[in-house]
Write an enzyme that holds these catalytic residues in place. Structure first.
Site, PDB file in Angstrom:
ATOM      1  CG  HIS A 197      -2.052  -1.003   1.090  1.00 26.64           C
ATOM      2  ND1 HIS A 197      -3.198  -0.757   0.377  1.00 26.64           N
ATOM      3  CD2 HIS A 197      -2.183  -2.272   1.565  1.00 26.64           C
ATOM      4  CE1 HIS A 197      -4.006  -1.805   0.428  1.00 26.64           C
ATOM      5  NE2 HIS A 197      -3.410  -2.752   1.151  1.00 26.64           N
ATOM      6  CD  GLU A 244      -8.887   1.900  -7.525  1.00 28.49           C
ATOM      7  OE1 GLU A 244      -9.354   0.875  -8.036  1.00 28.49           O
ATOM      8  OE2 GLU A 244      -8.954   2.135  -6.299  1.00 28.49           O
TER       9      GLU A 244
END
Length: 377
Positions: A273, A303
């Site tokens: 991450h 995203e």
């Protein structure tokens, strides 16, 4: 005014310094460290407090304390305040130069106190020294400060006190400057009163500047994504609604792009991450470079990002989309591929929900057709 005791007015200045020092120290403790300079602004009134105590004790403590140290603490406090202002506005402070100024001025005060004792020359030198410090800070603030009220307030106070010091210097030249700071004259009362007001107003100006910066930072946090520094979803949708309202008035509407990073879940799963966050930040930076000044980029969720292009038709928006694709294909280690769904304003009946639905449908088609492309709906 002629009956006012100079020692009482000096004590008032000390009281003002003490109060403002407490306020600034409290702010230093509780304000975020991103607001620089508050610590220096807190130290300055503390130095002024000690200085006024030594001035008020003149005749009861040695001359090197009530004359040399008292004057130099006043000078040092003003330099520390100037340092805080520079740090607040993102600039360094050159202590090498001002350190030599402090050393030289100390030597001058020692000479004018013991070797060649002269009240008028000592006051004249002090006026020139302090006026130079105020002028340097005023010049800096005019060059680098904004036009907000707190900054303008400090600038006015600095200019006013510089003028007062100039008048005091002229009065010494024409022989009207008095013979001692503690003489109960109208002139001395006015001068000390101006100093009391200066201490208060400079401290208030510092408080207002720091508070204004805090308000700006809080507003930024409320409207921006903390990771990518793009607009958050709520702020971005507000911008879209405002732009649609403007389009209904002037007949020229915006285009909207829904942008999604391709295969981003795989990036998080294989690289972690932290790497994924770095990719998002890189995407936001590169995309901003491809946009115009009026365009708005915001994080819609995860995203997925949304780009608002005011006053753009489908053709102009496709050019921007091509620039985004090109900006993310330069060979940087964090470069990524994106799919873009694009739609444009269709007329006064248009709603934001309808535009978002079309952009989302176009994005889905871009994903279905192989990703790393732009589809217009």
């Amino acid at each position: 005014m002629t009956n006012l005791d100079p020692r009482s007015m000096i004590a008032m200045a000390g009281f003002m310094s003490a109060v403002m020092a407490v306020v600034m120290l409290f702010m230093r403790r509780h304000y975020p460290p991103s607001i620089r300079g508050v610590g220096a602004w807190a130290v300055a009134p503390l130095l002024w407090l000690v200085s006024t105590a030594l001035f008020g004790a003149r005749g009861f403590v040695p001359a090197w304390l009530s004359l040399v140290v008292a004057n130099q603490l006043l000078v040092l406090g003003s330099l520390i305040y100037y340092m805080g202002t520079r740090h607040f506005l993102g600039h360094a402070f050159d202590w090498r130069f001002w350190g030599w100024v402090m050393a030289g001025s100390t030597a001058v005060f020692v000479v004018l106190t013991y070797a060649y004792p002269s009240y008028s020359m000592r006051v004249g030198f002090f006026a020139v020294l302090m006026g130079s410090i105020y002028a340097a800070q005023l010049r800096f603030m005019l060059q680098h400060g904004d036009r907000s009220f707190p900054v303008r307030l400090v600038e006015v106070v600095l200019a006013a006190h510089t003028l007062i010091l100039a008048v005091r210097l002229i009065s010494l030249v024409i022989g009207k400057g008095g013979s001692d700071l503690m003489e109960p004259s109208l002139f001395q009362s006015l001068y000390i009163g101006a100093y009391v007001l200066m201490v208060l107003m400079l401290s208030i100006g510092a408080v207002l500047m720091a508070t204004d910066r805090l308000r700006t930072e809080l507003e930024h946090l409320a409207t921006h994504d903390s990771l990518t520094n793009t607009l958050n979803r709520r702020a971005l949708l507000e911008c879209c609604e405002d732009e649609l309202e403007r389009a209904r008035r002037y007949g020229q509407g915006p285009a909207i792009m829904m942008v999604d990073l391709d295969n981003f879940k795989a990036v998080n799963d294989t690289r972690g991450h932290q790497h994924g966050d770095a990719v998002l930040v890189h995407f936001a930076e590169r995309t901003r470079q491809a946009l115009r000044r009026a365009d708005r980029l915001g994080r819609y969720g995860g995203e997925e990002f949304l780009v608002l292009l005011p006053g753009s038709d489908s053709g102009a928006a496709q050019v921007v989309a091509e620039r985004i694709h090109a900006a993310l294909a330069t060979g940087h280690a964090l470069d990524c591929e994106v799919s873009i769904g694009l739609t444009s304003w269709t007329g006064p009946h248009e709603t934001l929900d309808a535009m978002l639905a079309r952009a989302d449908a176009a994005l889905y088609r871009a994903k279905h057709e192989g990703r790393n492309r732009t589809v217009v709906e």
